[in-house]
Write a protein that holds these residues in place. Structure first.
Motif, PDB file in Angstrom:
ATOM      1  N   TYR A 241       0.853  -1.180   0.000  1.00  0.00           N
ATOM      2  CA  TYR A 241       0.000   0.000   0.000  1.00  0.00           C
ATOM      3  C   TYR A 241       0.895   1.238   0.000  1.00  0.00           C
ATOM      4  CZ  TYR A 241      -3.895   3.074   1.008  1.00  0.00           C
ATOM      5  OH  TYR A 241      -4.837   4.065   0.929  1.00  0.00           O
ATOM      6  N   LEU A 242       0.713   2.089  -0.987  1.00  0.00           N
ATOM      7  CA  LEU A 242       1.652   3.185  -1.243  1.00  0.00           C
ATOM      8  C   LEU A 242       1.364   4.425  -0.395  1.00  0.00           C
ATOM      9  CD1 LEU A 242       1.793   2.789  -5.140  1.00  0.00           C
ATOM     10  CD2 LEU A 242       3.427   1.919  -3.448  1.00  0.00           C
ATOM     11  N   SER A 243       1.185   4.219   0.898  1.00  0.00           N
ATOM     12  CA  SER A 243       0.830   5.323   1.798  1.00  0.00           C
ATOM     13  C   SER A 243       1.952   6.336   1.963  1.00  0.00           C
ATOM     14  CB  SER A 243       0.428   4.770   3.169  1.00  0.00           C
ATOM     15  OG  SER A 243       1.470   3.995   3.724  1.00  0.00           O
ATOM     16  N   ASN A 244       3.197   5.945   1.690  1.00  0.00           N
ATOM     17  CA  ASN A 244       4.333   6.861   1.820  1.00  0.00           C
ATOM     18  C   ASN A 244       4.708   7.532   0.500  1.00  0.00           C
ATOM     19  OD1 ASN A 244       4.729   6.322   4.585  1.00  0.00           O
ATOM     20  ND2 ASN A 244       5.875   4.476   4.101  1.00  0.00           N
ATOM     21  N   TYR A 245       3.900   7.274  -0.543  1.00  0.00           N
ATOM     22  CA  TYR A 245       4.226   7.790  -1.872  1.00  0.00           C
ATOM     23  C   TYR A 245       3.080   8.566  -2.501  1.00  0.00           C
ATOM     24  CZ  TYR A 245       7.875   4.302  -1.257  1.00  0.00           C
ATOM     25  OH  TYR A 245       8.920   3.566  -0.760  1.00  0.00           O
ATOM     26  N   GLY A 246       1.831   8.185  -2.174  1.00  0.00           N
ATOM     27  CA  GLY A 246       0.679   8.772  -2.832  1.00  0.00           C
ATOM     28  C   GLY A 246       0.425   8.106  -4.172  1.00  0.00           C
ATOM     29  N   HIS A 247      -0.419   8.744  -4.953  1.00  0.00           N
ATOM     30  CA  HIS A 247      -0.777   8.212  -6.270  1.00  0.00           C
ATOM     31  C   HIS A 247       0.044   8.929  -7.330  1.00  0.00           C
ATOM     32  CE1 HIS A 247      -2.857   6.717  -9.671  1.00  0.00           C
ATOM     33  NE2 HIS A 247      -3.716   7.709  -9.808  1.00  0.00           N
ATOM     34  N   ILE A 248       1.006   8.227  -7.904  1.00  0.00           N
ATOM     35  CA  ILE A 248       1.888   8.821  -8.915  1.00  0.00           C
ATOM     36  C   ILE A 248       1.412   8.372 -10.298  1.00  0.00           C
ATOM     37  CG2 ILE A 248       4.301   9.339  -9.469  1.00  0.00           C
ATOM     38  CD1 ILE A 248       5.124   8.173  -6.817  1.00  0.00           C
ATOM     39  N   GLY A 249       0.101   8.437 -10.492  1.00  0.00           N
ATOM     40  CA  GLY A 249      -0.478   8.128 -11.790  1.00  0.00           C
ATOM     41  C   GLY A 249      -0.096   6.765 -12.305  1.00  0.00           C
ATOM     42  N   GLN A 250       0.365   6.740 -13.553  1.00  0.00           N
ATOM     43  CA  GLN A 250       0.721   5.496 -14.217  1.00  0.00           C
ATOM     44  C   GLN A 250       2.062   4.921 -13.754  1.00  0.00           C
ATOM     45  OE1 GLN A 250      -0.074   8.593 -15.358  1.00  0.00           O
ATOM     46  NE2 GLN A 250       0.160   8.588 -17.572  1.00  0.00           N
ATOM     47  N   ILE A 251       2.684   5.581 -12.801  1.00  0.00           N
ATOM     48  CA  ILE A 251       3.946   5.092 -12.238  1.00  0.00           C
ATOM     49  C   ILE A 251       3.702   4.050 -11.143  1.00  0.00           C
ATOM     50  CG2 ILE A 251       6.119   5.831 -11.158  1.00  0.00           C
ATOM     51  CD1 ILE A 251       5.472   7.001 -14.018  1.00  0.00           C
TER      52      ILE A 251
END
Length: 338
Positions: free
Chosen positions: A284-294
């Motif tokens: 779960y990318l809680s430390n990154y956020g939503h980086i779109g298609q990345i």
């Protein structure tokens, strides 16, 4: 004919926005940001973190990871965002120049946050149809957080937008990290729900509109979109994963890891539960956020770093993009020969 992943690259800016900062800007309780939105912090572009430049940095890492000469690359597909250094500009050709892929030709594609899945599908199809294409570089960058107005409560579900770049090297006739079949769904009933209302031919951008803050993402029918998405979105996530697995000849019980975009935690957990998977079967990318298609490539790289993926594991990468589009692709990691 086999097509496999031989190189991965990810670039993340050093700059971060914390949950506390998001809560303050959005006038939200901190627990809403941390628990409901699922954010501890997210990546933010620094002064020199331009969209295509981040893709170039990731591409260089992927080429190094693949241990190939850039001159071996036959095609470059840019799968990043249209919000980049210049409008009306073919980013793939810039990447070709910067990485030294002098034997390649390049082009750009776009399916919003679903573009990485589309790029893998398209790259494999190109290799199948053209025997001269043996090595393909996929690279993209993203910094759509530039379009977020934290005072606009209609766009709260996009407060997680971050920044970064990612790249893959795909090669035909290999026995490692094989790419199987994909599945994509698009639904045009959402086609004008999320957009930047000015800057196109319908409403050209003027200094007055810019000063008024209209050059930002907005949601034209927030309640209607929420109602329609609740009826379809999670079902479509499950559907594209199942269809991708079935087309690839794998049973659902063989699925070992899902690389997902960042979305609210309850939705993330719902998808895992649908396939009888646990938290350790994804990140779960809680430390990154939503980086779109990345997101999917970032998830894959993090999982490999954390030894969450073993030789022979069946993986699904799954995406969703405004418009609306859902996509999934199946990969079997490791060497097919054992």
């Amino acid at each position: 004919m086999n097509v496999g992943i031989i190189g991965i690259g990810v670039y993340l800016p050093n700059k971060r926005m914390t949950a506390e900062e998001i809560a303050e800007k959005g006038n939200l309780p901190i627990e809403v940001v941390k628990t409901k939105m699922g954010l501890t912090e997210k990546t933010i572009a620094g002064e020199n973190d331009h969209t295509v430049q981040m893709a170039i940095r990731a591409a260089r890492e992927a080429i190094e990871n693949a241990q190939i000469d850039a001159k071996e690359i036959d095609v470059i597909i840019y799968f990043g965002e249209e919000h980049k250094e210049y409008p009306l500009w073919t980013a793939g050709i810039k990447i070709q120049e910067e990485v030294g892929a002098t034997s390649a030709w390049a082009f750009d594609i776009q399916l919003r946050c679903g573009t990485a899945i589309l790029a893998m599908k398209l790259a494999k199809s190109l290799m199948v149809s053209d025997g001269n294409i043996r090595t393909v570089l996929l690279a993209g960058g993203y910094r759509n957080h530039d379009f977020i107005d934290y005072k606009n409560e209609r766009t709260r579900f996009m407060f997680n937008l971050g920044a970064g770049g990612a790249a893959l090297i795909l090669k035909r006739d290999v026995l490692e990290n094989l790419i199987y079949e994909s599945d994509i769904i698009t639904d045009g009933t959402f086609s004008e729900d999320v957009l930047v209302p000015v800057g196109g031919t319908k409403q050209p951008l003027t200094p007055d509109l810019l000063l008024q803050g209209y050059y930002r993402l907005d949601v034209t029918d927030p309640q209607g979109m929420k109602r329609r998405l609740e009826q379809k979105s999670l079902d479509n996530f499950i559907k594209v994963i199942r269809n991708s697995l079935n087309k690839s000849g794998f049973d659902e019980m063989e699925l070992a890891y899902i690389g997902m975009l960042h979305m609210k935690k309850s939705a993330h957990d719902f998808v895992l539960k649908a396939f009888n998977l646990k938290e350790e079967n994804s990140i779960y990318l809680s430390n990154y956020g939503h980086i779109g298609q990345i997101d999917q490539i970032l998830s894959l790289k993090l999982a490999l770093t954390e030894n969450k993926i073993q030789n022979g594991d069946v993986l699904a990468l799954v995406s969703a993009g405004i418009g609306y589009a859902w996509g999934a692709i199946t990969i079997q990691w490791g060497n097919k020969g054992g």
